[in-house]
Enzyme design. Structure first.
Site, mmCIF file in Angstrom:
data_model
loop_
_atom_site.group_PDB
_atom_site.id
_atom_site.type_symbol
_atom_site.label_atom_id
_atom_site.label_comp_id
_atom_site.label_asym_id
_atom_site.label_seq_id
_atom_site.Cartn_x
_atom_site.Cartn_y
_atom_site.Cartn_z
ATOM 1 N N CYS A 71 0.848 -1.184 0.000
ATOM 2 C CA CYS A 71 0.000 0.000 0.000
ATOM 3 C C CYS A 71 0.887 1.239 0.000
ATOM 4 O O CYS A 71 1.786 1.369 0.834
ATOM 5 C CB CYS A 71 -0.889 -0.015 1.243
ATOM 6 S SG CYS A 71 -1.892 1.474 1.427
ATOM 7 N N CYS B 285 0.570 3.180 3.493
ATOM 8 C CA CYS B 285 1.118 2.733 4.781
ATOM 9 C C CYS B 285 2.185 1.651 4.688
ATOM 10 O O CYS B 285 2.792 1.310 5.692
ATOM 11 C CB CYS B 285 -0.010 2.256 5.692
ATOM 12 S SG CYS B 285 -0.799 0.725 5.128
ATOM 13 N N CYS C 89 -7.292 -0.854 1.813
ATOM 14 C CA CYS C 89 -6.242 -1.365 2.697
ATOM 15 C C CYS C 89 -6.833 -1.488 4.096
ATOM 16 O O CYS C 89 -7.416 -0.533 4.612
ATOM 17 C CB CYS C 89 -5.049 -0.407 2.701
ATOM 18 S SG CYS C 89 -3.775 -0.862 3.903
ATOM 19 N N CYS D 285 -4.750 1.123 6.721
ATOM 20 C CA CYS D 285 -4.906 2.590 6.710
ATOM 21 C C CYS D 285 -6.220 3.064 6.094
ATOM 22 O O CYS D 285 -6.503 4.251 6.087
ATOM 23 C CB CYS D 285 -3.719 3.258 6.019
ATOM 24 S SG CYS D 285 -3.637 3.024 4.233
ATOM 25 N N CYS E 119 -8.872 -5.477 -9.329
ATOM 26 C CA CYS E 119 -8.460 -4.448 -10.281
ATOM 27 C C CYS E 119 -7.984 -3.251 -9.455
ATOM 28 O O CYS E 119 -8.797 -2.526 -8.887
ATOM 29 C CB CYS E 119 -9.664 -4.105 -11.146
ATOM 30 S SG CYS E 119 -9.348 -2.954 -12.456
#
Length: 140
Positions: A51, A54, A100, A103, A125
């Site tokens: 991510c 984070c 995510c 975060c 996607c």
């Protein structure tokens, strides 16, 4: 985006400064990058996708496949607890948004049951700008 469900308390100004305008629009405001514009659409580099907000490990290159949709596609997250799924009724349709889990950042959408040539019949996607790729030769 509501940070009350996110594991990282940051102000919107802090998110903007950390991410830059394009990544902020996607990760914190739920935008989508233009198809075929992202840096990871066609990459075949072996490694871990994290991510951008984070650093949480989200996907691995072994589960990435070419779906010809214009965004990087994966058939499974690295760990099912790394992402959360939410109903998205924007744009006049119902989709499943992927965020995510650490975060709360918007990553993209998952599509199911469409006969994808994958072991899961799923296509995550994901916007390239929501990810950073850590090549296997530099993995932690």
């Amino acid at each position: 985006m509501d940070d009350s469900t996110a594991g990282i308390p940051r102000t919107e100004a802090e998110w903007r400064e950390r991410l830059g305008s394009d990544a902020y629009a996607v990760l914190r405001q739920g935008a989508t990058e233009r198809p075929w514009s992202g840096e990871y659409v066609s990459t075949d580099t072996v490694g871990v996708y994290r991510c951008r907000g984070c650093g949480t490990e989200l996907f691995r290159s072994a589960e990435k496949f070419e779906s010809h949709c214009g965004w990087p596609s994966f058939y499974d997250p690295a760990d099912s607890s790394a992402v959360t799924l939410h109903e998205d009724r924007s744009l006049g349709m119902t989709r499943t948004e992927v965020r995510c889990a650490h975060c709360g950042s918007h990553l993209g959408h998952v599509f199911r049951g469409e006969g994808y040539p994958t072991p899961t019949d799923e296509r995550y996607c994901i916007n390239s700008v929501a990810l950073t790729l850590e090549p296997a030769d530099s993995a932690r």
